[in-house]
Design an enzyme around this catalytic site. Structure first.
Site, PDB file in Angstrom:
ATOM      1  CG  HIS A  75      74.122  54.301 -55.917  1.00  0.00           C
ATOM      2  ND1 HIS A  75      74.801  53.156 -55.640  1.00  0.00           N
ATOM      3  CD2 HIS A  75      74.968  55.312 -55.659  1.00  0.00           C
ATOM      4  CE1 HIS A  75      76.016  53.455 -55.230  1.00  0.00           C
ATOM      5  NE2 HIS A  75      76.145  54.763 -55.240  1.00  0.00           N
ATOM      6  CE1 TYR A 208      71.044  56.162 -47.351  1.00  0.00           C
ATOM      7  CE2 TYR A 208      71.202  57.703 -45.526  1.00  0.00           C
ATOM      8  CZ  TYR A 208      71.185  57.449 -46.887  1.00  0.00           C
ATOM      9  OH  TYR A 208      71.309  58.491 -47.772  1.00  0.00           O
ATOM     10  N   PRO A 300      71.850  65.741 -42.813  1.00  0.00           N
ATOM     11  CG  PRO A 300      73.990  64.998 -42.291  1.00  0.00           C
ATOM     12  CD  PRO A 300      72.876  65.847 -41.782  1.00  0.00           C
ATOM     13  CE  LYS A 304      65.580  63.716 -50.808  1.00  0.00           C
ATOM     14  NZ  LYS A 304      65.945  63.189 -52.100  1.00  0.00           N
ATOM     15  CE1 TYR A 392      68.756  58.238 -49.729  1.00  0.00           C
ATOM     16  CE2 TYR A 392      69.207  57.539 -51.981  1.00  0.00           C
ATOM     17  CZ  TYR A 392      69.644  57.877 -50.713  1.00  0.00           C
ATOM     18  OH  TYR A 392      70.988  57.881 -50.441  1.00  0.00           O
TER      19      TYR A 392
HETATM   20  C1  PHB Z   1      77.686  61.329 -48.657  1.00  0.00           C
HETATM   21  O1  PHB Z   1      78.048  60.664 -49.632  1.00  0.00           O
HETATM   22  O2  PHB Z   1      78.449  62.138 -48.105  1.00  0.00           O
HETATM   23  C2  PHB Z   1      76.307  61.124 -48.147  1.00  0.00           C
HETATM   24  C3  PHB Z   1      75.488  60.180 -48.720  1.00  0.00           C
HETATM   25  C4  PHB Z   1      74.202  60.012 -48.260  1.00  0.00           C
HETATM   26  C5  PHB Z   1      73.749  60.788 -47.220  1.00  0.00           C
HETATM   27  C6  PHB Z   1      74.555  61.749 -46.642  1.00  0.00           C
HETATM   28  C7  PHB Z   1      75.852  61.903 -47.099  1.00  0.00           C
HETATM   29  O3  PHB Z   1      72.480  60.612 -46.759  1.00  0.00           O
END
Ligand code: PHB
Ligand code: APR
Length: 399
Positions: A75, A208, A300, A304, A392
């Site tokens: 990504h 997000y 989550p 990280k 990130y």
């Molecule tokens: C996930 O793919 O499960 C995932 C991706 C980004 C996050 C948390 C979980 O910030």
């Protein structure tokens, strides 16, 4: 009583324990892993799946990079949704070329388990009553029983113990209470996660979303398997959420275009996870080292957790390799402080992103307006966008 002898006894066969075992083996250091659960159970756990480049590099170093090379999705941007509008944050452009890779923790674990079994390295699953002895001495040991065979106690005599046994493990409890300091924040909500065999709604960017209804996240495991989350009260049960209710709620939290494009289907896994920030210091006492979730948890948001576990293991494996090669104990002595510098920065980042993106029951309307103002500032300001991007993709190792 059966007695095993090895150089490093590793407690816990999650990603931290398995990766450590692999890196040590490649450097010629013997290790035995013990794990409380069965291999099938370990592989059934679904967790976050975003890898920083430092983690991808470490998988290659461990000799298990083929999986992420073939199946990882690279990504270059993430999308932030607020007030029903999507805003791309071009992380690669903002960080001078860095990327993140979507590759599930389950897949990382599977790759490492397969490697371990191909190499015929010792792993003992289904252990219970794990105890640790002599961690202040030069000859520590770990004792346990295997639950499904006999009640005979077994012992591993070793030079070092690595406590990679997660948040609910026993290793941390062996650091004396007078020395261990704990820092914690528990958030007043959880994440309901769904895994489904549908194409990701946004294959090029993790999404997000901040919404008045609560946070939502769109992620993926492959081009045909998606991982989605919605914020929910911790009092909710999985049974409160039919697939239909989940998809409806997810769509309501996204911008209209994404909601329209969303392909839905039956869930293949559905679970609710709490959100917590937690750090235990120090990460070493005598000949016991802690790594991964055994000594720190992040919410989550920002993914990280696995990356921190990977960098702990990078530092720990290097410290032990130096020790065995040259008797140099600097790495061992510096291990805790070196890891904690990185850990607290990731704790800050995941706390900040969590605070920015979720609906907090105590601040309601005011909190929402402040979040929207900050998000608007963030997407317009190159310096704030860059700050998000560089955290990130992962801060440089010795930042
Ligand atoms: C996930 O793919 O499960 C995932 C991706 C980004 C996050 C948390 C979980 O910030
Ligand atoms: N004895 C042996 N094994 C144990 C014990 C014990 N007493 N207690 C727990 N375990 C095992 C657990 O069953 C689990 O398989 O230790 C393992 C710890 O693995 P994880 O919880 O996956 O932790 P870690 O390897 O540090 O990986 C960190 O996991 O939770 C995510 O976000 C986190 O992605 C990050 C990653």
């Amino acid at each position: 009583m059966t007695t095993h002898k090895t150089q490093v006894a590793i407690v816990g066969a999650g990603p931290a324990g398995l990766l450590l075992g692999s890196l040590l083996h490649r450097a010629g250091i013997d290790n035995i892993i013990i794990e409380r659960q069965s291999p099938e159970y370990v592989l059934s756990r679904i967790r976050a799946g975003i890898l920083e480049q430092v983690s991808v590099d470490l998988l290659h170093e461990a000799g298990v990079g083929q999986g992420v090379s073939a199946g990882g999705i690279v990504h270059h941007s993430i999308d932030l949704v607020f007030q029903n509008t999507r805003h791309p944050i071009e992380v690669t452009q903002l960080t001078g070329g860095k990327v993140v890779t979507a590759y599930g923790q389950t897949e990382v674990t599977r790759d490492l388990m397969e490697q371990r079994s191909k190499l015929d390295l010792p792993s003992i699953y289904n252990v219970q009553d794990v105890d640790m002895h002599g961690i202040d001495s030069a000859h520590p040991s770990v004792s346990f029983r295997v639950s499904d065979t006999s009640s005979e106690r077994q012992t591993i005599e070793c030079d070092f113990i690595a406590g990679c046994d997660g948040f609910h493990g026993v290793a941390r409890q062996h650091i004396p209470k007078s020395i261990l300091r704990e820092f914690e924040r528990v958030y007043p909500f959880g994440w309901l996660g769904v895994l489904a065999d549908v194409p990701p709604v946004s294959p090029h960017a993790i999404v997000y979303a901040n919404s008045e209804r609560g946070f939502a996240l769109c992620s993926m495991r492959s081009m045909t398997r998606s991982r989605y989350y919605v914020q929910c009260p911790m009092t909710d049960q999985v049974s409160d959420w039919s697939d239909e209710r989940f998809w409806d709620e997810l769509k309501l939290r996204l911008d209209p275009e994404l909601a329209e494009q969303m392909v839905t289907g039956p869930s293949i896994e559905k679970s609710i996870a709490p959100l917590r920030s937690y750090v235990a210091e120090p990460m070493r006492h005598g000949r016991l080292f802690l790594a991964g979730d055994a000594c720190h948890i992040v919410p989550p948001t920002g993914a990280k957790g696995l990356n921190l576990a990977a960098t702990d293991v990078k530092y720990l494996s290097q410290a032990l390799i130096d020790y065995y090669r040259t008797q140099d104990s600097h790495g061992i002595d510096d291990y805790s402080a070196k890891c904690l510098k990185r850990i607290w920065k990731a704790e800050r980042f995941s706390w900040w992103l969590t605070s920015l993106m979720h609906r907090f029951p105590d601040t309601e309307g005011f909190g929402q307006k402040i979040q929207e103002a900050e998000l608007e500032y963030l997407v317009k300001s190159e310096s704030l966008s860059r700050s998000l991007a560089e955290n990130y993709v992962g801060l440089p190792l010795d930042f």
